[in-house]
Motif scaffolding. Structure first.
Motif, mmCIF file in Angstrom:
data_model
loop_
_atom_site.group_PDB
_atom_site.id
_atom_site.type_symbol
_atom_site.label_atom_id
_atom_site.label_comp_id
_atom_site.label_asym_id
_atom_site.label_seq_id
_atom_site.Cartn_x
_atom_site.Cartn_y
_atom_site.Cartn_z
ATOM 1 N N THR A 99 82.306 74.667 21.089
ATOM 2 C CA THR A 99 83.118 73.456 21.040
ATOM 3 C C THR A 99 83.091 72.697 22.357
ATOM 4 O OG1 THR A 99 84.584 74.439 19.399
ATOM 5 C CG2 THR A 99 85.456 72.592 20.635
ATOM 6 N N GLY A 100 83.112 73.432 23.451
ATOM 7 C CA GLY A 100 83.152 72.789 24.761
ATOM 8 C C GLY A 100 84.413 71.975 24.925
ATOM 9 N N PRO A 101 84.336 70.859 25.646
ATOM 10 C CA PRO A 101 85.531 70.051 25.887
ATOM 11 C C PRO A 101 85.842 69.081 24.740
ATOM 12 C CG PRO A 101 83.684 69.082 27.027
ATOM 13 C CD PRO A 101 83.178 70.373 26.393
ATOM 14 N N GLY A 102 85.095 69.199 23.634
ATOM 15 C CA GLY A 102 85.233 68.242 22.538
ATOM 16 C C GLY A 102 86.623 68.187 21.944
ATOM 17 N N VAL A 103 86.979 66.996 21.462
ATOM 18 C CA VAL A 103 88.290 66.785 20.848
ATOM 19 C C VAL A 103 88.191 66.275 19.414
ATOM 20 C CG1 VAL A 103 89.467 66.400 23.043
ATOM 21 C CG2 VAL A 103 88.497 64.461 21.811
ATOM 22 N N MET A 104 86.992 65.862 19.019
ATOM 23 C CA MET A 104 86.767 65.427 17.636
ATOM 24 C C MET A 104 85.274 65.550 17.337
ATOM 25 S SD MET A 104 87.056 61.245 17.885
ATOM 26 C CE MET A 104 86.491 60.890 16.236
ATOM 27 N N HIS A 105 84.915 65.407 16.062
ATOM 28 C CA HIS A 105 83.511 65.510 15.663
ATOM 29 C C HIS A 105 82.634 64.584 16.518
ATOM 30 C CE1 HIS A 105 80.034 66.018 13.117
ATOM 31 N NE2 HIS A 105 79.963 64.716 12.952
ATOM 32 N N ASP A 106 81.498 65.088 16.923
ATOM 33 C CA ASP A 106 80.556 64.296 17.728
ATOM 34 C C ASP A 106 79.899 63.255 16.827
ATOM 35 O OD1 ASP A 106 78.989 63.426 19.799
ATOM 36 O OD2 ASP A 106 77.490 64.998 19.558
#
Length: 79
Positions: free
Chosen positions: A49-56
């Motif tokens: 996931t890493g620093p992601g907050v929503m779908h790429d």
């Protein structure tokens, strides 16, 4: 899980915290099957996931927020 089913549980879930241990998940799935009770899994490999907050996606880029790669979900579903 048996006690929860007896108490009236209609399903089991990891509620946003994906079970990372495949052996534990396999055991839980087998038990849920024997209880005829569905399992709702949060399919997200947090290591991907890493620093992601929503779908790429294009929207994430327009908003300027880090995206979560689709592989984070695909990996868990295929597992």
């Amino acid at each position: 899980m048996k006690a929860l089913k007896t108490a009236g549980a209609l399903a089991f879930t990891d509620d946003g915290a994906c079970v990372s241990d495949p052996g534990l998940l396999s055991k839980a799935l087998r038990l849920a099957k024997s209880l005829k009770t569905p399992v709702l899994e949060h399919a997200e490999a947090f290591a991907l996931t890493g620093p992601g907050v929503m779908h790429d996606c294009a929207r994430a880029r327009r908003l300027g927020v880090p995206g979560i790669p689709k592989e984070a979900e695909t990996y868990i579903v295929l597992r």
